[in-house]
Each structure stands twice: as structure tokens, then as C-alpha cells.
Design a protein around this motif. Structure first.
Motif, PDB file in Angstrom:
ATOM      1  N   ASN A 337     -13.206  -4.700  23.780  1.00  0.00           N
ATOM      2  CA  ASN A 337     -12.576  -4.382  24.885  1.00  0.00           C
ATOM      3  C   ASN A 337     -12.455  -2.611  24.865  1.00  0.00           C
ATOM      4  N   THR A 338     -13.704  -2.132  24.693  1.00  0.00           N
ATOM      5  CA  THR A 338     -14.029  -0.615  24.889  1.00  0.00           C
ATOM      6  C   THR A 338     -15.347  -0.608  25.650  1.00  0.00           C
ATOM      7  N   ILE A 339     -15.051   0.230  26.914  1.00  0.00           N
ATOM      8  CA  ILE A 339     -16.183   0.430  27.762  1.00  0.00           C
ATOM      9  C   ILE A 339     -16.774   1.730  27.180  1.00  0.00           C
ATOM     10  N   ILE A 340     -18.176   1.656  26.994  1.00  0.00           N
ATOM     11  CA  ILE A 340     -18.874   2.704  26.544  1.00  0.00           C
ATOM     12  C   ILE A 340     -19.865   3.228  27.666  1.00  0.00           C
ATOM     13  N   VAL A 341     -19.921   4.472  27.750  1.00  0.00           N
ATOM     14  CA  VAL A 341     -20.709   5.148  28.942  1.00  0.00           C
ATOM     15  C   VAL A 341     -21.768   6.103  28.238  1.00  0.00           C
ATOM     16  N   LEU A 342     -22.665   6.184  28.036  1.00  0.00           N
ATOM     17  CA  LEU A 342     -23.712   7.073  27.264  1.00  0.00           C
ATOM     18  C   LEU A 342     -24.655   7.531  28.262  1.00  0.00           C
ATOM     19  N   THR A 343     -24.605   8.937  28.356  1.00  0.00           N
ATOM     20  CA  THR A 343     -25.889   9.454  29.191  1.00  0.00           C
ATOM     21  C   THR A 343     -26.084  11.008  28.900  1.00  0.00           C
ATOM     22  N   SER A 344     -27.040  11.574  29.617  1.00  0.00           N
ATOM     23  CA  SER A 344     -27.189  12.882  29.603  1.00  0.00           C
ATOM     24  C   SER A 344     -26.955  13.739  30.597  1.00  0.00           C
ATOM     25  N   ASP A 345     -26.648  15.052  30.475  1.00  0.00           N
ATOM     26  CA  ASP A 345     -26.243  15.994  31.576  1.00  0.00           C
ATOM     27  C   ASP A 345     -27.550  16.522  32.641  1.00  0.00           C
ATOM     28  N   ASN A 346     -28.506  16.498  31.964  1.00  0.00           N
ATOM     29  CA  ASN A 346     -29.733  16.741  32.674  1.00  0.00           C
ATOM     30  C   ASN A 346     -31.057  16.341  31.986  1.00  0.00           C
ATOM     31  N   GLY A 347     -32.211  16.625  32.486  1.00  0.00           N
ATOM     32  CA  GLY A 347     -33.459  16.588  31.838  1.00  0.00           C
ATOM     33  C   GLY A 347     -33.585  17.377  30.638  1.00  0.00           C
ATOM     34  N   GLY A 348     -34.830  17.267  29.743  1.00  0.00           N
ATOM     35  CA  GLY A 348     -35.259  17.665  28.922  1.00  0.00           C
ATOM     36  C   GLY A 348     -35.477  19.323  29.118  1.00  0.00           C
ATOM     37  N   THR A 349     -35.472  20.233  28.282  1.00  0.00           N
ATOM     38  CA  THR A 349     -35.616  21.771  28.743  1.00  0.00           C
ATOM     39  C   THR A 349     -36.743  22.347  28.120  1.00  0.00           C
ATOM     40  N   ALA A 350     -37.505  23.182  29.213  1.00  0.00           N
ATOM     41  CA  ALA A 350     -38.705  23.898  28.808  1.00  0.00           C
ATOM     42  C   ALA A 350     -38.511  25.300  28.322  1.00  0.00           C
ATOM     43  N   GLU A 351     -37.107  25.502  27.873  1.00  0.00           N
ATOM     44  CA  GLU A 351     -36.955  27.115  27.523  1.00  0.00           C
ATOM     45  C   GLU A 351     -37.483  27.486  26.289  1.00  0.00           C
ATOM     46  N   GLY A 352     -38.185  26.595  25.498  1.00  0.00           N
ATOM     47  CA  GLY A 352     -38.874  26.937  24.310  1.00  0.00           C
ATOM     48  C   GLY A 352     -39.954  27.743  24.528  1.00  0.00           C
ATOM     49  N   GLY A 353     -40.569  27.363  25.917  1.00  0.00           N
ATOM     50  CA  GLY A 353     -41.956  28.102  25.944  1.00  0.00           C
ATOM     51  C   GLY A 353     -42.989  27.239  25.507  1.00  0.00           C
ATOM     52  N   SER A 354     -44.542  27.782  25.450  1.00  0.00           N
ATOM     53  CA  SER A 354     -45.413  26.955  25.113  1.00  0.00           C
ATOM     54  C   SER A 354     -45.401  26.824  23.619  1.00  0.00           C
ATOM     55  N   SER A 355     -45.155  27.683  23.066  1.00  0.00           N
ATOM     56  CA  SER A 355     -45.114  27.682  21.443  1.00  0.00           C
ATOM     57  C   SER A 355     -43.874  27.295  20.730  1.00  0.00           C
ATOM     58  N   GLY A 356     -42.774  27.046  21.432  1.00  0.00           N
ATOM     59  CA  GLY A 356     -41.364  26.924  20.844  1.00  0.00           C
ATOM     60  C   GLY A 356     -40.818  28.304  20.503  1.00  0.00           C
ATOM     61  N   THR A 357     -39.889  28.252  19.765  1.00  0.00           N
ATOM     62  CA  THR A 357     -39.346  29.616  19.135  1.00  0.00           C
ATOM     63  C   THR A 357     -38.463  29.171  17.950  1.00  0.00           C
ATOM     64  N   ARG A 358     -38.677  30.084  17.068  1.00  0.00           N
ATOM     65  CA  ARG A 358     -37.758  30.365  15.932  1.00  0.00           C
ATOM     66  C   ARG A 358     -36.561  31.491  15.993  1.00  0.00           C
ATOM     67  N   SER A 359     -36.655  31.858  17.311  1.00  0.00           N
ATOM     68  CA  SER A 359     -35.923  33.097  17.662  1.00  0.00           C
ATOM     69  C   SER A 359     -35.350  32.883  18.912  1.00  0.00           C
ATOM     70  N   TYR A 360     -34.346  31.747  18.990  1.00  0.00           N
ATOM     71  CA  TYR A 360     -33.823  31.398  20.436  1.00  0.00           C
ATOM     72  C   TYR A 360     -33.378  32.415  21.088  1.00  0.00           C
ATOM     73  N   PHE A 361     -32.610  33.488  20.832  1.00  0.00           N
ATOM     74  CA  PHE A 361     -31.838  34.392  21.525  1.00  0.00           C
ATOM     75  C   PHE A 361     -33.050  35.504  21.986  1.00  0.00           C
ATOM     76  N   ALA A 362     -34.098  35.486  21.304  1.00  0.00           N
ATOM     77  CA  ALA A 362     -34.967  36.699  21.816  1.00  0.00           C
ATOM     78  C   ALA A 362     -35.519  36.393  23.169  1.00  0.00           C
ATOM     79  N   GLN A 363     -35.318  34.989  23.585  1.00  0.00           N
ATOM     80  CA  GLN A 363     -35.780  34.871  25.045  1.00  0.00           C
ATOM     81  C   GLN A 363     -34.670  34.240  25.953  1.00  0.00           C
ATOM     82  N   PHE A 364     -33.692  33.500  25.350  1.00  0.00           N
ATOM     83  CA  PHE A 364     -32.791  32.698  25.994  1.00  0.00           C
ATOM     84  C   PHE A 364     -31.478  33.484  26.778  1.00  0.00           C
ATOM     85  N   GLY A 365     -31.445  33.420  27.897  1.00  0.00           N
ATOM     86  CA  GLY A 365     -30.435  33.990  28.742  1.00  0.00           C
ATOM     87  C   GLY A 365     -30.737  35.382  28.910  1.00  0.00           C
ATOM     88  N   VAL A 366     -31.737  35.989  28.726  1.00  0.00           N
ATOM     89  CA  VAL A 366     -32.091  37.396  28.914  1.00  0.00           C
ATOM     90  C   VAL A 366     -32.715  37.227  30.492  1.00  0.00           C
TER      91      VAL A 366
END
Length: 769
Positions: A337-366
């Protein structure tokens, strides 16, 4: 209509700020006997294909279980970014009418961008609480202006003031899972000065959820509850536990081209996408920034595969969290008797760039232009990805896999940005035809649907005024009848990118129009989603009249939903209220208290020179951190260590250190100067009793949302700035010395800071002119 056109674009116009709402508490009723529990589990930045029922290779047995006995929606869409989706989910309003045309890091003053839920928009929690439900939330809130997250802020937009009885989590847009930058319980910051070595935030969110349910059941065995579990996974920085990462080792050696094809094949087998759908290729699938896997060097393939192993582990952990909740409810006899709704807030993100990053804040939100020699990914051992020493984000090639079969990514109005998974489960619901549903459902439909399933009427008044009519509608009829009609029309907008779905047709404008072109102007594309669900064939030239009609229809919807002004010149999100100027005044801090909040701290240091003044009295053997600001994503630290001052600077993972001369016992005046240099660099220098002591020359300035962890005094809170120091001393609480005074004094703003502060009077005067 012509008289209004100037307001369709920002065009440098001044803002008019809205007044804040006042708290209001609706009267409670008693829930109907047998009313179901409700769990909404929202995952951050999860792509359409990342769960097993939607074609993923990632094992998600608990998600599979609710999908097997529930409803799987294949045509569900959401907003292109997280805060707008969350606002629509909780209010039933379209994102801009709910105040969120953007994430809660902007404040230009327009109705569609207040980044505060409207006072006349009851939340799902408020309606359910008024209907007799206990209301709980854990995880990411992200529905309060960042300027109102500090400890002296008006809390009218915090979770407890918007309908929740209990809250635990991170109110910001994301955080580190190993060392959260700030945790809030109910209305207060959690004062935890050091995390255990095996701490992991997802585990604590589950424990807090279970505790809330247990404490309710000890005292009331019948009252239904609403749990809003808003995961901080899988938003960057993508992190996971070692045991879970190891379970996915080797899974992604075949690369993103092969994995995307495999997911698409499974989706067709499952009926998640129609057989006639085609996988976008070449330019439509971002091949200009996603190389063929086989063309990569062996070291690149190893690094990139590691990024995806961590992402898979994070998705795995989301599934585990669902499993633990289900096990608890099963033990209580309440799962059916539990309603479960499972979803995502938006699509997957490309913010990692072509090579990804190990230095997230070097480019995120800049927001400023970065020099050509800027290092966006400080090289470090791939084995560290996912752990507490790295803030990482996977490459765009894996984001394309996450969004299979669609094109583009988060913040885009193509399907890759807005098409998300949705599963609804309620085992004891009256006999209904479960299974796949291909009707168009939008995020604002969820609140009305949940209220109808729970048998609770939505509140008709809030804050003493009539509530806004919701934009969403209940889709209970779609659950009951596979042939029922879904939504017909929905607009989309994000940073000037526009789209409108109208029946089988979708018009998309991937770039903002100029001010002269107006809200319906600019370049538009046209797709027939019935025959081309993945947007591969632009029909705008074939059907120019239909394209223009849909563009004008979008404009009408935009006026109705407070979408304007569009950010046509990039200045909409750089305008902020003049009241924030007070945040750049000197701040005297208190030792050993919880850190100064992230945004509040940033106003003292980001894109400016600044200094820290410390009056310190040292006894024999004094040691420990004087001040720390930041974490492994970037930051600076000053400590009394080994009898002298240690200055540590973490440039997005590249460590710099300098030591001063021996510091004798007694009183000392210490000054840390951080001075801006050309090309977004800083110079850090120490003075002791007026004498130069140590210096770190020309290091990359911390930008955007770095330093992420706020300023702590007398210890290094949470994620350490200097990992080697942390290994020896953990938080390194100051002993054998007293900080008599410590003050952070901001200097002049950098010329790279494009922020424009507007006061209400000036805004009204400019608009009148």
C-alpha cells in the motif's frame, strides 16, 4: 502585442524584484482509513536509458521489481534543468510559473526567475500534510535562492516552511558524497566537524528516511506518510563507494559506441522505443566532440572507462537505496500500500566535456572566459575517480549513452535534455492494466496525479489568498486505461533555448533569438515525433507554415507562463539584487563553529582580491588549522604546523604549499593576502607581525562555485583542502593556541566579474524611462 515585445528579451533591462512570501501553516485533517504511503524518489541528472527497465546494462533489481508490477512511462518529459523540474514536481505548475526559469543560482528579479516557490502555490507536501499525512524529505532541495541559504537568512522557502515535517540533506544544488559541504536538519545546519572514513551521504539519507518512518510508526501505526527522497546522485561530482565501483570493473571496456548500440537494441526489444526509431548519428549525435572509441589511445580508453564504472556504481547505489526502503516497508507490512514514483529531473549532462574531468570545479559554473593555458583536468591516478580525493565528471561520450536514443543533453530542449525515465508502482491499487505507457506526461502532472491517488484534495488557498490553478493534470486515467489520452501540448525553455510539443509535432529553437527577432523569431527546426521520435529529420523547410505557427504558439505559451525576458545577450543571469552587496563587507568569524555557508563565503573571495587578518596567541606546542576554505575540489588553508605557518593552496587538485619561519610563543598579527594577477591568477602571501613570511606565486584563481566548502575556523571541515595534512591529522583542530580575532576583508572586484547589482528604485526608474 508589439508594446510587449521589448520584454521578450533581457536586452540589459533592469530588474524589478518581487517581495518574499511569509510562512503559512495549513490546518491538518485526518487521512482516510487505508490511505497509501507515498514515496517520490528523484534522481539527479539520470539519463533516459540508465535504469534496467529502460535498456541499461547496469543491474537495478529493485527498480526492475517496481517496474514489473507497475507502470513504465516511455514518453515522460521534464524540464531541462534540475530546479525548474523540482519546482514543477512539487507545485503542479509549469517551471516558470513556479518561479524557476533557471536553477536557484540566479536572481534577476523577474517573475519567472524568482527562484522562490510562489506564496500562492501550495506544494504537494503542504496539500498532503493538510490531508493528514506525515511529510518527510531527505536529500537535495535546491528550491531556495543561494543568497538565502546562510544561517541568518529568511527561511520561508526552506523545506519545513513549504510543507515538510522533517528534513535532512543538502539544500544546495549538489555536494560531495564522501564529505558533504553542508548538511541541514530541519531548519538548522548540522554541526559535525569530522566525518568517519567510511562516511557516504547516500547511506545516511537512507538511514534518515528509515528513522523518520520508524519514529512515526512507534507513535502512530496508521498515519500515512509522504517521503520525498531527492538523491544527490548522480549529479557531479560523480562519486561512489569503493565496493560498488569494484563491482562494475571492466563493464565499459567496449566503449561508448558499443554500449550505446547495445542499449538501443534492448530498448527496441523492451518496447521502450518504437521499432521504426533510428539512432541519431554524425553531427546529430555530437560526433564533433565525441570521438570514436576505437580511435582513442589505450590510456584514454582506460581513463574514460573508469569514469563510467563510477557512474554505474552511483546508479547501482540509487537502486540499493530503493531496495532498503522497500525492505523496511515490507517488514512493516506496508509495501503493497505504498505508491512509489521514481524519475529523473532532466537528461544526462555533458558538462564533463570531451575528456571528462577530475577537476570538476575548474570548469563547472565558471561564467568568465578562461585563458588558453587553463587546466580543466588535473591529471591524477584514475583509481582515485569516485573516491573522496577527486571531484570528477564523466565524458560527454557516456552522457550520450545515458540519453540513448535521444540527441543532446541537460539544459537542451532537444529530447536528450527533457526526456526522462518514469516508473509508478502501487501493488495494492485496484486492478488496473499495468505495463508500458506511451502517453505524453509532463513533470507538472505528477503532483495532481499523486494527490488523486492518495485521495487528498489540493489546497485551494495558501498564505491567505486563492491558490494558483495548476498547469498539470492528473494522469490516473492513463494508469487505468492504456488507451487514455495523454498531454497534448507543452512548452520548454532554458537559457533562451526553446521548444514546443504539440501532438505529434515538435518545434525546436536550439539558440536564443536576438532582441530584434523577438520571442517567436530566430532559427526553428521541426520534427514529427510520431515518425521520428529521436529528432533526426528537420522538416522546417518542408512545412514552413506549420513551423511558424508552432513558433508563435510557443510565444503565446511563454507569455502565459512568465517565460520572458529571454537571455538574448547573456546578461540576464549576471543581474542580481543590490542587497547582496552587504555580503562583500568584512566578516569576523568565530572559531570551531560550523563553516560559513558556501555562497556567503564566496562573496568574500571569488573574482576578487582579499585578505585574512588573524590575531593569534601561541603557547608551546600549538598546532592546528587556523582557517580552511574549500576542499579537494579547490581551496586554501592556513595552519600552525611544526612550529611554523603552513600555507596550502589546492588549485583544482594541483597542490601548492609554502612554509614560514618558526613562530614563537606569544601574541602575533598574521595577514594572509590573496591578490589578483592577470589571466585569472592569484598570488598568496603571508605576513607575521608586519614581516613577509611565505608566498605562493601565480596560481589559478578559484572560480565559479569554488571553493565549494565554506570557511571554517580552528579546523578543516569536511572535505580537506590538503589531503596529506588530512591523512596525518584529520580535521586538525587547533590546540595550544587561541584565535583572538579572525576577519576576512574582501578587496576590489575583478574586472572579470560581470555581476550587475540593481536596487529596486533604480530598476523601477529604468523601466519607467
Amino acid at each position: 502585442m508589439e508594446a510587449r515585445r521589448g520584454y521578450e528579451s533581457f536586452g540589459g533591462r533592469a530588474a524589478e524584484f518581487v517581495s518574499e512570501s511569509t510562512p503559512w501553516w495549513p490546518a491538518r485533517a485526518q487521512a482516510a482509513p487505508g490511505a497509501p504511503n507515498v514515496i517520490v524518489m528523484l534522481v539527479d541528472d539520470l539519463g533516459f536509458s540508465d535504469l534496467g527497465p529502460f535498456g541499461s546494462e547496469i543491474p537495478t533489481p529493485n527498480v526492475d521489481r517496481i517496474a514489473d508490477d507497475g507502470w513504465v512511462f516511455t514518453n515522460y518529459r521534464t524540464a531541462p534543468m534540475c530546479s525548474p523540474a523540482r519546482a514543477a514536481l512539487l507545485t503542479g505548475l509549469n517551471p516558470h510559473r513556479a518561479g524557476f526559469g533557471y536553477v536557484a543560482h540566479t536572481d534577476p528579479g523577474y517573475p519567472g526567475f524568482t527562484c522562490e516557490l510562489p506564496a500562492d502555490a501550495p506544494t504537494l507536501a503542504e496539500s498532503l500534510r493538510a490531508g493528514g499525512y506525515a511529510t518527510f524529505m531527505v536529500g537535495k532541495w535546491h528550491l531556495t535562492l543561494e543568497s538565502r541559504l546562510h544561517d541568518a537568512a529568511d527561511r520561508s522557502s526552506w523545506p519545513l516552511q513549504r510543507g515538510f515535517d522533517r528534513y535532512f540533506g543538502s539544500m544546495d544544488g549538489f555536494t560531495s558524497l564522501h564529505h558533504p559541504h553542508r548538511l541541514v536538519r530541519d531548519n538548522s545546519v548540522v554541526d559535525v566537524q569530522e566525518f568517519a572514513e567510511d562516511y557516504f551521504l547516500t547511506d545516511q539519507l537512507v538511514e534518515e528516511s528509515l528513522g523518520m518512518i520508524d519514529e512515526l510508526r512507534v507513535n502512530d501505526t496508521r498515519k500515512p506518510f509522504f517521503l520525498y527522497f531527492a538523491h544527490t546522485s548522480v549529479h557531479g561530482p560523480i562519486q561512489a563507494k569503493r565496493v560498488d565501483i569494484d563491482r562494475h570493473r571492466g563493464r565499459y571496456e567496449a566503449g561508448w559506441n558499443a554500449l550505446r548500440e547495445a542499449r538501443f537494441a534492448r530498448q527496441r526489444e523492451l518496447g521502450i522505443v518504437p521499432q521504426h526509431a533510428s539512432l541519431p548519428s554524425e553531427a546529430l549525435s555530437d560526433c564533433d566532440r565525441i570521438p570514436e572509441w576505437d580511435s582513442l589511445e589505450a590510456a584514454e580508453r582506460e581513463l574514460f572507462a573508469r569514469h563510467m564504472e563510477v557512474y554505474a556504481a552511483a546508479v547501482d547505489e540509487v537502486d540499493q537505496s530503493l531496495g532498503r526502503l522497500m525492505a523496511q516497508l515490507e517488514q512493516l507490512g506496508e509495501l503493497d500500500n505504498t505508491i512509489i514514483v521514481l524519475t529523473s529531473d532532466n537528461g544526462g549532462t555533458a558538462e564533463g566535456g570531451s575528456s571528462g574531468t577530475r577537476s570538476y570545479f575548474a570548469q563547472f559554473g565558471v561564467s568568465t572566459h578562461l585563458p588558453n593555458d587553463w587546466v580543466r583536468d588535473v591529471p591524477r591516478d584514475p583509481e582515485l575517480i569516485g573516491g573522496p580525493q577527486l571531484f570528477s565528471q564523466y565524458p560527454v561520450g557516456w552522457a550520450r549513452v545515458s540519453n540513448t536514443p535521444f540527441r543532446s543533453f541537460k539544459s537542451s530542449t532537444y529530447e536528450g535534455g527533457v526526456h526522462a525515465p518514469l516508473i509508478v508502482s502501487w501493488p495494492s491499487a485496484p486492478a488496473r492494466a499495468r505495463g508500458l505507457r506511451d502517453q505524453f506526461v509532463f513533470v507538472s502532472d505528477l503532483a495532481p496525479t499523486i494527490l488523486e491517488l492518495a485521495g487528498v484534495a489540493p489546497l485551494t488557498r495558501r498564505d491567505g489568498v486563492p491558490a494558483q490553478d495548476p498547469d498539470g493534470r492528473s494522469v490516473v486515467d492513463v494508469l487505468e486505461n492504456p488507451s487514455a489520452e495523454g498531454r497534448e501540448t507543452q512548452y520548454f525553455e532554458c537559457v533562451g533555448r526553446r521548444a514546443l510539443v504539440d501532438g505529434d509535432w515538435k518545434a525546436v529553437s536550439p539558440v536564443p533569438p536576438t532582441r530584434a527577432e523577438g520571442g517567436a523569431g530566430g532559427s526553428w527546426e521541426l520534427y514529427n515525433l510520431a515518425t521520428d521520435p529521436t529528432e533526426t529529420q528537420d522538416l522546417a523547410e518542408t512545412y514552413p507554415v506549420r513551423t511558424l505557427e508552432l513558433a508563435e504558439r510557443w510565444r503565446e505559451e511563454a507569455w502565459h507562463n512568465a517565460v520572458f525576458p529571454l537571455d538574448d545577450d547573456g546578461s540576464l543571469h549576471t543581474t542580481r539584487p543590490a542587497s547582496e552587496a552587504a555580503f562583500a563587507e568584512p566578516v569576523t568569524l568565530v572559531p570551531f563553529r560550523p563553516p560559513l555557508e558556501r555562497f556567503r563565503s564566496a562573496q568574500l573571495t571569488v573574482l576578487r582580491s582579499f585578505r585574512v587578518e588573524i590575531d593569534l596567541t601561541v603557547r608551546d606546542g600549538g598546532a592546528g588549522v587556523l582557517l580552511a576554505h574549500g576542499d579537494q575540489g579547490g581551496g586554501y588553508l592556513l595552519a600552525l604546523d611544526g612550529g611554523s605557518l603552513l600555507l596550502s593552496y589546492n588549485a583544482y587538485g594541483d597542490m601548492h604549499r609554502a612554509r614560514g619561519a618558526a613562530l614563537g610563543s606569544g601574541a602575533h598579527e598574521i595577514t594572509l593576502r590573496v591578490d589578483e594577477l592577470p589571466e585569472l591568477r592569484w598570488r598568496l602571501s603571508l605576513e607575521v607581525d608586519g614581516v613577509p613570511d611565505a608566498v605562493i606565486e601565480r596560481v589559478p584563481m578559484l572560480l565559479g562555485m569554488a571553493p565549494f566548502t565554506g570557511i571554517s575556523v580552528g579546523y578543516d571541515y569536511g572535505g580537506p583542502v590538503d589531503w596529506e595534512l588530512h591523512q596525518r591529522h584529520r580535521s586538525y583542530r587547533l590546540t595550544g593556541a587561541e584565535i583572538e580575532r579572525i576577519c576576512v576583508v574582501p578587496g576590489a572586484r575583478s574586472r572579470h566579474d560581470t555581476t550587475v547589482l540593481r536596487s529596486i528604485g533604480e530598476a523601477v526608474a529604468e523601466i519607467a524611462d
